[in-house]
Scaffold this active site. Structure first.
Site, PDB file in Angstrom:
ATOM      1  N   GLY A 247       0.753  -1.249   0.000  1.00 26.25           N
ATOM      2  CA  GLY A 247       0.000   0.000   0.000  1.00 26.25           C
ATOM      3  C   GLY A 247       0.776   1.286   0.000  1.00 26.25           C
ATOM      4  O   GLY A 247       0.174   2.356  -0.165  1.00 26.25           O
ATOM      5  N   GLU A 289       3.889  -6.345   1.711  1.00 27.28           N
ATOM      6  CA  GLU A 289       3.663  -6.769   0.318  1.00 27.28           C
ATOM      7  C   GLU A 289       3.603  -5.571  -0.632  1.00 27.28           C
ATOM      8  O   GLU A 289       2.564  -5.260  -1.199  1.00 27.28           O
ATOM      9  CB  GLU A 289       2.324  -7.502   0.215  1.00 27.28           C
ATOM     10  CG  GLU A 289       2.346  -8.864   0.809  1.00 27.28           C
ATOM     11  CD  GLU A 289       0.942  -9.429   0.973  1.00 27.28           C
ATOM     12  OE1 GLU A 289       0.839 -10.636   1.167  1.00 27.28           O
ATOM     13  OE2 GLU A 289      -0.037  -8.660   0.932  1.00 27.28           O
ATOM     14  N   PRO A 290       4.727  -4.907  -0.820  1.00 28.35           N
ATOM     15  CA  PRO A 290       4.712  -3.727  -1.682  1.00 28.35           C
ATOM     16  C   PRO A 290       4.622  -4.090  -3.153  1.00 28.35           C
ATOM     17  O   PRO A 290       5.239  -5.056  -3.607  1.00 28.35           O
ATOM     18  CB  PRO A 290       6.077  -3.084  -1.398  1.00 28.35           C
ATOM     19  CG  PRO A 290       6.950  -4.240  -1.020  1.00 28.35           C
ATOM     20  CD  PRO A 290       6.061  -5.205  -0.291  1.00 28.35           C
ATOM     21  N   ARG A 292       3.115  -1.297  -5.910  1.00 27.05           N
ATOM     22  CA  ARG A 292       3.214  -0.003  -6.592  1.00 27.05           C
ATOM     23  C   ARG A 292       4.538   0.719  -6.299  1.00 27.05           C
ATOM     24  O   ARG A 292       5.128   1.315  -7.198  1.00 27.05           O
ATOM     25  CB  ARG A 292       2.050   0.868  -6.110  1.00 27.05           C
ATOM     26  CG  ARG A 292       1.842   2.119  -6.902  1.00 27.05           C
ATOM     27  CD  ARG A 292       0.844   3.035  -6.175  1.00 27.05           C
ATOM     28  NE  ARG A 292      -0.370   2.398  -5.775  1.00 27.05           N
ATOM     29  CZ  ARG A 292      -1.502   2.349  -6.492  1.00 27.05           C
ATOM     30  NH1 ARG A 292      -1.542   2.940  -7.660  1.00 27.05           N
ATOM     31  NH2 ARG A 292      -2.570   1.741  -6.034  1.00 27.05           N
ATOM     32  N   ARG A 329      -6.394   3.392 -15.467  1.00 31.15           N
ATOM     33  CA  ARG A 329      -6.490   4.002 -14.134  1.00 31.15           C
ATOM     34  C   ARG A 329      -7.177   5.377 -14.117  1.00 31.15           C
ATOM     35  O   ARG A 329      -7.976   5.632 -13.214  1.00 31.15           O
ATOM     36  CB  ARG A 329      -5.115   4.063 -13.459  1.00 31.15           C
ATOM     37  CG  ARG A 329      -4.491   2.674 -13.258  1.00 31.15           C
ATOM     38  CD  ARG A 329      -3.275   2.698 -12.344  1.00 31.15           C
ATOM     39  NE  ARG A 329      -3.628   2.999 -10.976  1.00 31.15           N
ATOM     40  CZ  ARG A 329      -3.455   4.162 -10.393  1.00 31.15           C
ATOM     41  NH1 ARG A 329      -2.914   5.158 -11.062  1.00 31.15           N
ATOM     42  NH2 ARG A 329      -3.813   4.349  -9.142  1.00 31.15           N
ATOM     43  N   TYR A 333     -10.233   5.392 -11.647  1.00 33.74           N
ATOM     44  CA  TYR A 333     -10.039   6.019 -10.323  1.00 33.74           C
ATOM     45  C   TYR A 333      -9.773   7.517 -10.402  1.00 33.74           C
ATOM     46  O   TYR A 333      -9.269   8.094  -9.442  1.00 33.74           O
ATOM     47  CB  TYR A 333      -8.838   5.400  -9.595  1.00 33.74           C
ATOM     48  CG  TYR A 333      -8.675   3.915  -9.705  1.00 33.74           C
ATOM     49  CD1 TYR A 333      -9.589   3.045  -9.131  1.00 33.74           C
ATOM     50  CD2 TYR A 333      -7.566   3.375 -10.359  1.00 33.74           C
ATOM     51  CE1 TYR A 333      -9.407   1.679  -9.223  1.00 33.74           C
ATOM     52  CE2 TYR A 333      -7.382   2.005 -10.444  1.00 33.74           C
ATOM     53  CZ  TYR A 333      -8.310   1.160  -9.884  1.00 33.74           C
ATOM     54  OH  TYR A 333      -8.128  -0.187  -9.969  1.00 33.74           O
ATOM     55  N   CYS A 360     -13.199   4.274 -28.349  1.00 36.53           N
ATOM     56  CA  CYS A 360     -14.512   4.849 -28.614  1.00 36.53           C
ATOM     57  C   CYS A 360     -15.262   4.984 -27.309  1.00 36.53           C
ATOM     58  O   CYS A 360     -16.158   4.192 -27.000  1.00 36.53           O
ATOM     59  CB  CYS A 360     -15.285   3.969 -29.573  1.00 36.53           C
ATOM     60  SG  CYS A 360     -14.610   4.088 -31.202  1.00 36.53           S
ATOM     61  N   GLU A 361     -14.871   5.958 -26.538  1.00 36.49           N
ATOM     62  CA  GLU A 361     -15.447   6.157 -25.221  1.00 36.49           C
ATOM     63  C   GLU A 361     -15.027   7.542 -24.740  1.00 36.49           C
ATOM     64  O   GLU A 361     -13.827   7.823 -24.652  1.00 36.49           O
ATOM     65  CB  GLU A 361     -14.896   5.052 -24.297  1.00 36.49           C
ATOM     66  CG  GLU A 361     -15.296   5.166 -22.889  1.00 36.49           C
ATOM     67  CD  GLU A 361     -15.916   3.869 -22.362  1.00 36.49           C
ATOM     68  OE1 GLU A 361     -16.158   2.926 -23.137  1.00 36.49           O
ATOM     69  OE2 GLU A 361     -16.146   3.844 -21.158  1.00 36.49           O
ATOM     70  N   TYR A 389       0.034  -1.431 -12.208  1.00 38.74           N
ATOM     71  CA  TYR A 389      -1.396  -1.486 -12.546  1.00 38.74           C
ATOM     72  C   TYR A 389      -1.700  -0.847 -13.906  1.00 38.74           C
ATOM     73  O   TYR A 389      -2.754  -0.252 -14.086  1.00 38.74           O
ATOM     74  CB  TYR A 389      -2.245  -0.822 -11.459  1.00 38.74           C
ATOM     75  CG  TYR A 389      -2.043  -1.400 -10.072  1.00 38.74           C
ATOM     76  CD1 TYR A 389      -2.488  -2.682  -9.769  1.00 38.74           C
ATOM     77  CD2 TYR A 389      -1.396  -0.684  -9.065  1.00 38.74           C
ATOM     78  CE1 TYR A 389      -2.314  -3.217  -8.499  1.00 38.74           C
ATOM     79  CE2 TYR A 389      -1.206  -1.209  -7.798  1.00 38.74           C
ATOM     80  CZ  TYR A 389      -1.673  -2.480  -7.519  1.00 38.74           C
ATOM     81  OH  TYR A 389      -1.498  -3.008  -6.275  1.00 38.74           O
TER      82      TYR A 389
HETATM   83  N1  LLP Z   1      -1.242  -7.059  -0.822  1.00 32.04           N
HETATM   84  C1  LLP Z   1      -2.560  -7.176  -1.014  1.00 32.04           C
HETATM   85  C2  LLP Z   1      -3.299  -8.187  -0.273  1.00 32.04           C
HETATM   86  C3  LLP Z   1      -3.212  -6.334  -1.918  1.00 32.04           C
HETATM   87  O1  LLP Z   1      -4.518  -6.452  -2.085  1.00 32.04           O
HETATM   88  C4  LLP Z   1      -2.474  -5.374  -2.638  1.00 32.04           C
HETATM   89  C5  LLP Z   1      -3.117  -4.507  -3.615  1.00 32.04           C
HETATM   90  C6  LLP Z   1      -1.086  -5.292  -2.422  1.00 32.04           C
HETATM   91  C7  LLP Z   1      -0.509  -6.143  -1.491  1.00 32.04           C
HETATM   92  C8  LLP Z   1      -0.197  -4.318  -3.139  1.00 32.04           C
HETATM   93  O2  LLP Z   1      -0.513  -3.006  -2.842  1.00 32.04           O
HETATM   94  P1  LLP Z   1       0.411  -1.820  -3.390  1.00 32.04           P
HETATM   95  O3  LLP Z   1       1.724  -1.844  -2.636  1.00 32.04           O
HETATM   96  O4  LLP Z   1       0.625  -2.034  -4.827  1.00 32.04           O
HETATM   97  O5  LLP Z   1      -0.363  -0.595  -3.096  1.00 32.04           O
HETATM   98  N2  LLP Z   1      -5.695  -1.377  -9.198  1.00 32.04           N
HETATM   99  C9  LLP Z   1      -5.585  -0.361  -8.173  1.00 32.04           C
HETATM  100  C10 LLP Z   1      -4.904  -0.886  -6.935  1.00 32.04           C
HETATM  101  C11 LLP Z   1      -5.534  -2.139  -6.389  1.00 32.04           C
HETATM  102  C12 LLP Z   1      -4.791  -2.643  -5.201  1.00 32.04           C
HETATM  103  C13 LLP Z   1      -5.054  -4.084  -5.018  1.00 32.04           C
HETATM  104  N3  LLP Z   1      -4.333  -4.663  -3.942  1.00 32.04           N
HETATM  105  C14 LLP Z   1      -4.852   0.846  -8.742  1.00 32.04           C
HETATM  106  O6  LLP Z   1      -4.524   0.840  -9.920  1.00 32.04           O
HETATM  107  O7  LLP Z   1      -4.607   1.809  -8.015  1.00 32.04           O
END
Ligand code: LLP
Length: 446
Positions: A247, A289-290, A292, A329, A333, A360-361, A389
């Protein structure tokens, strides 16, 4: 545009990434093109490895959902991180890349029996169990194959991270995990302890994505450790592993103020260790669990500008040869991005324009209101921070082929995902015989 990773402006006034001129990349590989800065990607991995593993004996598990290909699996394995997969497809990718399976964490709120069976066959390290339905299937399959599955229970800590509603996950009203507040989590923990062929190894939670406040993590650690203490009092079981999910937010555009990986590590690990001491629990191995924050800043997308349309007094639309197909995205979002003209990177950005995709949107807009040097057809637009993503959420709407991806480093550029061809789009199409028969009949009738 903020220059991420190894980006710089070279003596031709062009954007350069990984020692490669972006304009040359566009010419050589075509556009749209995903460009992945290997040094930046690896640097982010290393910062996690140092901050979590070397400093605190923890582990960072890369979230494959952000960007997963065979080459990425190789890099993650080399950098000593774990891998979080969420589907049979991601698992298959890891296996084909010969990723060490003991470092794979298998997530998902509705893993199918076939996926669980495959994961057991491949000796996946940990199953992040989301619900009792999954626990029962996993136990039965493990028994059938005479193995013991390592289980980590996914909990819902009731923490609402300050982020877009669709990417919040820690609140009680969520499709993920077992709710702590109403007793469901403790009940399932007890059930897991008495379930055959599973070994309950730890606890997991994830509060959301693109999070900027470390206080949210501190609070989450408090909720999770209070729960661990309660479980310990009730059952005598304590978690060997505590996984606080991913996150950490990144910089996309002005206003984004991300926290450093090091500060994040110190916050979560200090909190967990302090609380373990206070509750008299053995300190668990801390995992995160990084996704992004590793892949995001390392990616850029190059587009060629085509039609430019001005509606006087309203808006100037600058259309590119990609859009929501390669980056959904903004449409999903309202995500913000920065960009520059890669072939005119030193020119004054004096004109306010909006970047439109080619789907086409009407909602297919990549960037509203960005200042660029009056864009012309043929200019190369570089959008930054598209590593997470984007490719992983890309689609073939309007039968647009998906772009290629090149890995750039030190002046070298190698394709790691080939550009889709029109024939790739037809690969799974089938024409039932009866339609062919009808065609014959029609021809005869004519
Ligand atoms: N662990 C779990 C259980 C998760 O659900 C996620 C993201 C992560 C780790 C990784 O999170 P990060 O470090 O990447 O923030 N598609 C959306 C984001 C969806 C997130 C899903 N889960 C976007 O494009 O912003």
């Amino acid at each position: 545009m903020k220059l991420h990773g190894t980006m710089k402006i070279n003596h031709n006034g062009h954007l350069e990434i990984g020692g490669c001129d972006a304009v040359t990349l566009a010419r050589q590989f075509g556009t749209p093109l995903y460009v992945l800065d290997e040094a930046c990607f690896r640097h982010n991995c290393r910062r996690y490895y140092r901050a979590f593993t070397e400093r605190h004996n923890g582990l960072a598990v890369y979230a494959g959902k952000t960007l997963l290909t065979l080459a990425i699996c190789h890099i993650i394995a080399q950098e000593g991180l774990g891998l979080d997969v969420v589907s049979g497809g991601e698992l298959h990718t890891a296996w084909k890349a010969r990723f060490p399976m003991d470092r794979v964490y298998f997530h998902g709120n509705n893993k199918s029996e076939a996926e669980l069976r495959l994961a057991l066959e491949l000796n996946v390290g940990s199953f992040m169990v989301d619900n009792t339905y999954e626990l029962a299937i996993l136990s039965r399959l493990a028994k059938e194959t005479d193995t013991v599955a390592e289980v980590i229970l996914r909990l819902t800590p009731g923490v609402e991270a300050h982020t877009h509603e669709y990417i919040q996950t820690g609140q009680n009203d969520s499709k993920f995990g077992l709710v702590i507040e109403n007793g469901q989590a403790l009940e399932t923990l007890k059930l897991a302890l008495s379930t055959e062929n599973v070994h309950l190894k730890g606890l997991h939670c994830h509060i959301g994505s693109q999070v900027f406040e470390l206080e949210s993590y501190n609070h989450t650690a408090e909720v999770m450790m209070a729960f661990a203490a309660e479980a310990y009092r009730e059952t005598g079981w304590a978690p060997e592993e505590l996984n606080l999910g991913g996150g950490l937010g990144i910089y996309y555009a002005r206003g984004d103020e991300p926290q450093s990986i090091e500060a994040y590590a110190d916050t979560v690990i200090t909190a967990v260790h302090r609380l373990a001491g206070e509750y008299g629990l053995p300190a668990p191995l801390v995992l995160v669990e990084p996704g992004r924050s590793i892949s995001g800043p390392a990616g850029s997308t190059l587009y060629t500008i085509g039609a430019v349309k001005e509606i006087p007094g309203i808006r100037k639309y600058v259309a590119v040869d990609g859009g929501m197909g390669d980056n959904p995205r903004p449409a999903l979002y309202q995500a913000q991005y920065e960009a520059l003209l890669a072939n005119r990177a030193t020119e004054e950005p004096g004109e306010l324009v909006s970047i439109a995709g080619k789907c086409c949107e009407s909602g297919d807009m990549l960037i509203f209101d960005i200042k660029l040097p009056a864009p012309q057809p043929g200019d190369i637009l570089a959008v930054s921070a598209t590593g997470a993503y984007n490719y992983s959420m890309s689609m073939n709407y309007n039968r647009l082929p998906r772009p290629a991806m090149v890995l750039v480093d030190d002046g070298n550029a190698d394709i790691i995902v080939a550009r889709e061809t029109y024939d790739d789009l037809l690969r799974n199409d089938r024409i039932p015989n009866r339609l062919l028969e009808q065609q014959k009949v029609l021809k005869l009738a004519r």
